[in-house]
Write a protein that holds these residues in place. Structure first.
Motif, PDB file in Angstrom:
ATOM      1  N   ASN A  50      -6.273  -5.340  -1.924  1.00 31.79           N
ATOM      2  CA  ASN A  50      -7.193  -5.872  -0.918  1.00 31.79           C
ATOM      3  C   ASN A  50      -7.865  -7.153  -1.406  1.00 31.79           C
ATOM      4  O   ASN A  50      -8.013  -8.115  -0.639  1.00 31.79           O
ATOM      5  N   ARG A  56      -5.616  -0.078  -4.881  1.00 38.50           N
ATOM      6  CA  ARG A  56      -6.071  -0.414  -3.529  1.00 38.50           C
ATOM      7  C   ARG A  56      -7.048  -1.582  -3.576  1.00 38.50           C
ATOM      8  O   ARG A  56      -6.929  -2.547  -2.807  1.00 38.50           O
ATOM      9  N   ARG A  91       2.099   1.635  -3.484  1.00 43.31           N
ATOM     10  CA  ARG A  91       0.983   2.119  -4.308  1.00 43.31           C
ATOM     11  C   ARG A  91       0.843   3.632  -4.186  1.00 43.31           C
ATOM     12  O   ARG A  91       0.689   4.335  -5.188  1.00 43.31           O
ATOM     13  N   HIS A 103       0.823  -1.211   0.000  1.00 44.88           N
ATOM     14  CA  HIS A 103       0.000   0.000   0.000  1.00 44.88           C
ATOM     15  C   HIS A 103       0.861   1.267   0.000  1.00 44.88           C
ATOM     16  O   HIS A 103       0.525   2.249  -0.669  1.00 44.88           O
TER      17      HIS A 103
END
Length: 121
Positions: free
Chosen positions: A39, A35, A20, A17
């Motif tokens: 996930n 995202r 990202r 993350h």
């Protein structure tokens, strides 16, 4: 799942993350889609309990992180037909090699010619 493995999984999740956020900085759509994908992948593998399989998934996560850091760049169109690329310190930079079409065609013909001579013997 042992505490150590759990920490490694959570760390790889957080690291992806963070990567990202850095790679897609300023691009709301890319940030949102990345995202969702991260996930989704972690939820998809939530049921995995085999320690060896989890270690492999962590290695895969690390490889994805490196790929994002090194190979993904952002480019914005600043005026029609002109783009500005955002290159980070982690972006892989390769040496440019000039392409000589004539040389590659000639070399290809030589290989073909030598194969034909070998077949004739």
């Amino acid at each position: 799942m042992s505490v150590n493995i759990r920490q490694k999984v959570l760390q790889s999740f957080k690291t992806l993350h963070k990567t990202r956020l850095n790679v897609f900085n300023g691009d709301a759509l890319a940030l949102s889609e990345a995202r969702k994908k991260i996930n989704e992948e972690y939820k998809k593998n939530k049921h995995v309990t085999d320690q060896t399989a989890i270690e492999e998934l962590i290695k895969y996560s690390n490889a994805v992180e490196q790929e994002l850091k090194m190979c993904v760049i952002q480019a914005k169109e600043v005026e029609p037909g002109v783009y500005q690329a955002t290159i980070t310190k982690d972006t892989a930079k390769l040496d440019n090699m000039p392409f000589d079409e004539f040389a590659s065609v000639t070399q290809s013909r030589r290989k073909t010619h030598s194969k034909c001579q070998q077949n004739e013997k």
